[in-house]
Scaffold this motif. Structure first.
Motif, PDB file in Angstrom:
ATOM      1  N   GLY A 165       0.799  -1.215   0.000  1.00  0.00           N
ATOM      2  CA  GLY A 165       0.000   0.000   0.000  1.00  0.00           C
ATOM      3  C   GLY A 165       0.828   1.259   0.000  1.00  0.00           C
ATOM      4  O   GLY A 165       0.373   2.322   0.449  1.00  0.00           O
ATOM      5  N   TYR A 166       2.072   1.159  -0.532  1.00  0.00           N
ATOM      6  CA  TYR A 166       2.930   2.345  -0.604  1.00  0.00           C
ATOM      7  C   TYR A 166       2.441   3.235  -1.740  1.00  0.00           C
ATOM      8  O   TYR A 166       2.285   2.793  -2.875  1.00  0.00           O
ATOM      9  N   ALA A 167       2.207   4.521  -1.451  1.00  0.00           N
ATOM     10  CA  ALA A 167       1.541   5.398  -2.417  1.00  0.00           C
ATOM     11  C   ALA A 167       2.488   6.021  -3.441  1.00  0.00           C
ATOM     12  O   ALA A 167       2.045   6.465  -4.505  1.00  0.00           O
ATOM     13  N   GLY A 168       3.773   6.056  -3.153  1.00  0.00           N
ATOM     14  CA  GLY A 168       4.704   6.712  -4.069  1.00  0.00           C
ATOM     15  C   GLY A 168       5.140   5.813  -5.200  1.00  0.00           C
ATOM     16  O   GLY A 168       4.813   4.621  -5.249  1.00  0.00           O
ATOM     17  N   ASN A 169       5.910   6.390  -6.144  1.00  0.00           N
ATOM     18  CA  ASN A 169       6.481   5.591  -7.231  1.00  0.00           C
ATOM     19  C   ASN A 169       7.996   5.536  -7.135  1.00  0.00           C
ATOM     20  O   ASN A 169       8.685   5.233  -8.101  1.00  0.00           O
ATOM     21  N   ASP A 170       8.508   5.842  -5.929  1.00  0.00           N
ATOM     22  CA  ASP A 170       9.946   5.899  -5.712  1.00  0.00           C
ATOM     23  C   ASP A 170      10.384   4.761  -4.789  1.00  0.00           C
ATOM     24  O   ASP A 170       9.669   3.788  -4.606  1.00  0.00           O
ATOM     25  N   ASP A 171      11.576   4.894  -4.213  1.00  0.00           N
ATOM     26  CA  ASP A 171      12.114   3.839  -3.345  1.00  0.00           C
ATOM     27  C   ASP A 171      12.065   4.211  -1.871  1.00  0.00           C
ATOM     28  O   ASP A 171      12.638   3.510  -1.034  1.00  0.00           O
ATOM     29  N   ALA A 172      11.388   5.323  -1.527  1.00  0.00           N
ATOM     30  CA  ALA A 172      11.318   5.793  -0.130  1.00  0.00           C
ATOM     31  C   ALA A 172      12.708   5.976   0.464  1.00  0.00           C
ATOM     32  O   ALA A 172      12.926   5.770   1.656  1.00  0.00           O
ATOM     33  N   ASP A 173      13.668   6.363  -0.400  1.00  0.00           N
ATOM     34  CA  ASP A 173      15.064   6.612   0.006  1.00  0.00           C
ATOM     35  C   ASP A 173      15.806   5.352   0.449  1.00  0.00           C
ATOM     36  O   ASP A 173      16.815   5.439   1.165  1.00  0.00           O
ATOM     37  N   LEU A 174      15.361   4.206   0.007  1.00  0.00           N
ATOM     38  CA  LEU A 174      16.056   2.961   0.347  1.00  0.00           C
ATOM     39  C   LEU A 174      17.477   2.950  -0.193  1.00  0.00           C
ATOM     40  O   LEU A 174      18.373   2.356   0.416  1.00  0.00           O
ATOM     41  N   VAL A 175      17.712   3.614  -1.316  1.00  0.00           N
ATOM     42  CA  VAL A 175      19.053   3.601  -1.912  1.00  0.00           C
ATOM     43  C   VAL A 175      20.091   4.177  -0.954  1.00  0.00           C
ATOM     44  O   VAL A 175      21.253   3.747  -0.958  1.00  0.00           O
ATOM     45  N   ASN A 176      19.692   5.127  -0.116  1.00  0.00           N
ATOM     46  CA  ASN A 176      20.641   5.687   0.842  1.00  0.00           C
ATOM     47  C   ASN A 176      21.003   4.680   1.926  1.00  0.00           C
ATOM     48  O   ASN A 176      22.097   4.733   2.496  1.00  0.00           O
ATOM     49  N   VAL A 177      20.084   3.761   2.215  1.00  0.00           N
ATOM     50  CA  VAL A 177      20.401   2.666   3.142  1.00  0.00           C
ATOM     51  C   VAL A 177      21.394   1.712   2.484  1.00  0.00           C
ATOM     52  O   VAL A 177      22.378   1.284   3.098  1.00  0.00           O
ATOM     53  N   LEU A 178      21.159   1.391   1.210  1.00  0.00           N
ATOM     54  CA  LEU A 178      22.064   0.478   0.498  1.00  0.00           C
ATOM     55  C   LEU A 178      23.478   1.060   0.424  1.00  0.00           C
ATOM     56  O   LEU A 178      24.464   0.327   0.525  1.00  0.00           O
TER      57      LEU A 178
END
Length: 241
Positions: free
Chosen positions: A153-166
């Protein structure tokens, strides 16, 4: 009376808003891959954030710093530098940040809103991507599917800034995130350690960005795009090493 575009390296990044206006009057940006698509272009790739450029020019344009303006500018600086952690942060940028705080910006609140607080669905979305985390020869990557987005149910079309965690993974010289989009397209983001420049990789796939952070929207299915991008990124890493 004027159309002004900020923080976009090419017209496609603006979306459809320019369809009714055509060429913008002014473009203010700091991406090294900027296509100079405005009537007038203020492009300063050495700046850590477009908000820092605006801070420099606002007085000469006869405009004023209100607490709201200061908050927006400091938000731009904090967001683009991931909380002053990118390699292009220098003492001048920190002095700008201090001046914006003196003008009414609340750094603590901005930092929490920009970088710390995440919605419950965003955290679950991260979990879906992290379950597919892979690492090979200095490259770390993960993917997020349309099914993930729908199930969580995530409303965005992005990664929610997961790339910064990676990019925080110790073994990662370069981190990649692949986000599946509708209509057979994939959004790809690169993050790189100092000494690497992923802007050329992104540009070769029709995107752009900075040496340390870049992205592209690539046509193709998820598996196909992942294979192409991983091969090219590994080749870049091997040539640099």
């Amino acid at each position: 009376d004027m159309v002004i575009v900020v923080d976009c390296s090419d017209p496609d990044r603006v979306g459809h808003v320019l369809d009714s206006y055509g060429k913008p009057d002014l473009v203010v940006d700091h991406h090294k891959t900027n296509l100079q698509f405005g009537e007038y272009n203020i492009v300063e790739p050495e700046q850590a954030a477009t908000a820092a450029i605006l801070y420099d020019y606002i007085p000469s344009w006869g405009l004023h710093f209100t607490p709201e303006v200061a908050t927006c500018l400091l938000s731009g600086i904090v967001g683009d530098t991931i909380g002053f952690r990118t390699s292009n942060v220098d003492s001048l940028l920190l002095r700008r940040a201090a001046a914006l705080m003196d003008l009414g910006a609340d750094l603590n609140n901005i930092y929490r809103e920009e970088l710390v607080l995440k919605s419950f669905t965003a955290a679950r979305y991260w979990g879906a991507g992290l379950s597919r985390l892979e690492c090979d020869e200095g490259l770390v990557w993960a993917s997020l599917t349309l099914a993930d987005r729908e199930k969580i149910g995530y409303a965005g079309n992005d990664d929610a800034d997961l790339v910064n965690v990676l990019s925080s993974v110790r073994e990662a010289e370069i981190a990649l995130i692949f986000i599946e989009q509708p209509q057979n397209q994939v959004k790809v983001s690169w993050r790189a350690r100092p000494g690497y420049d992923v802007s050329g990789l992104a540009f070769s796939f029709g995107g752009g960005g900075h040496a340390a952070a870049a992205g592209a929207d690539i046509d193709g299915n998820l598996n196909e795009v992942m294979q192409r991008v991983i091969i090219e990124t590994k080749a870049y890493l091997q040539n640099i090493i």
